[in-house]
Design a protein around this motif. Structure first.
Motif, mmCIF file in Angstrom:
data_model
loop_
_atom_site.group_PDB
_atom_site.id
_atom_site.type_symbol
_atom_site.label_atom_id
_atom_site.label_comp_id
_atom_site.label_asym_id
_atom_site.label_seq_id
_atom_site.Cartn_x
_atom_site.Cartn_y
_atom_site.Cartn_z
ATOM 1 N N GLN A 100 46.685 43.418 49.071
ATOM 2 C CA GLN A 100 45.895 42.711 50.082
ATOM 3 C C GLN A 100 44.471 42.401 49.628
ATOM 4 N N SER A 131 41.440 41.576 47.021
ATOM 5 C CA SER A 131 41.161 40.940 45.735
ATOM 6 C C SER A 131 39.712 40.462 45.732
ATOM 7 N N THR A 164 40.927 35.125 43.517
ATOM 8 C CA THR A 164 42.376 35.109 43.738
ATOM 9 C C THR A 164 43.154 34.502 42.584
ATOM 10 N N GLN A 194 46.682 36.139 43.213
ATOM 11 C CA GLN A 194 47.116 36.770 44.459
ATOM 12 C C GLN A 194 47.963 35.739 45.182
ATOM 13 N N SER A 195 49.225 36.056 45.386
ATOM 14 C CA SER A 195 50.173 35.088 45.928
ATOM 15 C C SER A 195 50.535 35.429 47.371
ATOM 16 N N SER A 196 50.850 34.409 48.125
ATOM 17 C CA SER A 196 51.355 34.609 49.485
ATOM 18 C C SER A 196 52.877 34.692 49.513
ATOM 19 N N LYS A 246 51.185 39.628 50.877
ATOM 20 C CA LYS A 246 50.643 39.247 49.578
ATOM 21 C C LYS A 246 51.436 39.894 48.452
ATOM 22 N N SER A 247 51.320 39.289 47.291
ATOM 23 C CA SER A 247 51.866 39.886 46.074
ATOM 24 C C SER A 247 50.950 39.539 44.915
ATOM 25 N N THR A 282 54.826 43.641 44.600
ATOM 26 C CA THR A 282 54.042 44.129 45.734
ATOM 27 C C THR A 282 54.714 45.393 46.275
#
Lengths: 360, 60
Positions: free
Chosen positions: A27, A29, A33, A61-63, A71-72, A223
């Motif tokens: 979560q 970062s 990102t 940082q990915s959704s 997040k991942s 994640t």
């Protein structure tokens, strides 16, 4: 009749704080990102990318996340390297202080097993290696896991035996780290995978690892990372964003004037015109840090001192000195005023970012 | 050990006369590093100094 409670190993650790990983849900970062062409650097909070000449990757940082997560952390291959040189490797590290690991009883006859669980996804199916390294004693242990279905979130649970050799130093230094390998050359793959604790042998560290760098189409997500005592993985211990952020700030703090503070300058602390052109002021940190942090700033004249009806912007000076774990001293030069006047010091709204880095 | 590229390092003297900070350029970024064992940048600076690959300049 006397009653006895029997708790098999792997059970009984499922109350209170279980997860030894901070920011396991990816979560937080604070550094941004997106991290292009990563070398050895921290990315999302607490997670360090390490790429030693294996193609090129961008970490973001990915959704994209499994149900229950928002997040991942994503690795995306941007330059392929289908034939790694012997010493090449890439991986994701998570580094832990020794004083946070004493409950593992490592190096004693009662050393406890630990279980690492996480969600992972990749288009690149096959065998991957997770390594735990005892940095105090140069020992390590490894487990292979398989990504079976392309582009599908899979939950992995890997149990590592306790180690009766090599105690972990009870201090704030690095004692142990986890590394998820994403590719490695023959230096790390030419032996037999060490699935029991042993003194480090490089050739035994990443045997069987697929090469995520063999195509620019490759990506890898992770994640829900959890490290806990015992032989079973419990449900992921979700913590609030605010709690995770506070835990992360022990290692890194970002004083950003580009987002929430964009419309107003941010007061740092009080100080004094030590000489006619020199300001000394307090700079208290948001959270006590693991160690005295390294300070950097993206702009040099990002401070203004107010006093005696004046407003003088920084024109030079050391920036920060007398750095401790709780605070530091601002030390900068300004236009000439009167020594002895009090000063209120504020960040300038110039889009700059200050960072305090006490990572392991 | 990290793969830090340290291209400059110089002690700073504070108003107390102490050399408690090093101004260094690490991976292209200028930073203030505390003289503090356990700070990974300070530890790496001192490792490179011991290896003879880096010299910390005296304060101005």
């Amino acid at each position: 009749m006397a009653l006895t409670t029997v708790r098999p190993q792997g059970m009984g650790f499922d109350t209170g704080r279980r997860n030894l990983i901070i920011n396991g849900a990816m979560q937080v970062s604070q550094r941004g990102t997106s991290f292009a062409t990563v070398g050895t650097e921290y990315t999302l909070d607490r997670f360090q990318a390490q790429n030693s000449s294996l193609g090129a990757f961008t970490v973001t940082q990915s959704s994209t996340a499994p149900d229950g997560f928002a997040k991942s952390l994503k690795w995306d291959c941007t330059t392929a390297d289908a034939s790694p040189a012997a010493g090449d490797f890439a991986g994701l590290n998570y580094r832990i202080e020794g004083q946070d690991l004493q409950q593992l009883k490592k190096g004693t006859s009662g050393a406890l097993s630990t279980t690492v669980s996480f969600w992972v996804r990749s288009n690149k199916t096959g065998t991957y290696i997770l390594e735990i390294v005892d940095a105090d004693n140069s020992r390590n242990i490894h487990k292979a896991y398989t990504i079976s279905s392309a582009d599908t979130w899979e939950h992995k649970e890997l149990t590592f035996a306790g180690d009766t050799t090599g105690t972990l130093t009870n201090d704030n230094g690095l004692s142990m780290y986890l590394r998820w390998y994403l590719g490695a050359g023959s230096t790390y793959t030419s032996g037999t995978l060490a699935t029991d604790w042993q003194a480090n042998v490089n050739a035994d560290r990443a045997v069987g690892q697929v090469n995520l760098a063999d195509s620019t189409s490759n990506e890898w997500y992770i994640t829900g990372v959890q490290l806990e005592l015992g032989t079973n993985a419990s449900d992921f211990e979700h913590r609030s964003y605010g709690e995770e952020l506070q835990l992360c700030k022990r290692y890194f703090q970002s004083w950003d004037n580009t987002a929430s503070d964009a419309t107003s300058n941010r007061t740092i602390g009080g100080g004094v015109w030590y000489t006619a052109t020199q300001i000394l002021a307090t700079f208290p940190f948001e959270v006590e840090m693991r160690a005295a942090p390294t300070f950097s700033t993206s702009a040099t004249d990002s401070v203004t001192a107010y006093g005696g009806g004046w407003a003088e912007q920084r024109v030079g000076g050391n920036g920060l000195d007398t750095i401790g774990t709780k605070c530091a001293r601002l030390n900068f030069t300004v236009g000439s005023r009167t020594a002895g006047h009090g000063a209120l010091v504020q960040r300038q709204n110039n889009g700059s970012t200050w960072t305090l880095d006490a990572e392991l | 050990m990290f793969d830090m590229n340290i291209t400059a390092a110089q002690y700073l003297v504070n108003v107390d006369g102490d050399q408690d900070t090093i101004r260094a350029t690490i991976d292209g970024t200028e930073v203030n590093v505390p003289v503090y064992v356990g700070n990974r940048h300070y530890d790496e600076i001192m490792r490179q100094v011991a290896a003879g690959t880096l010299t910390i300049e005296d304060a101005d």
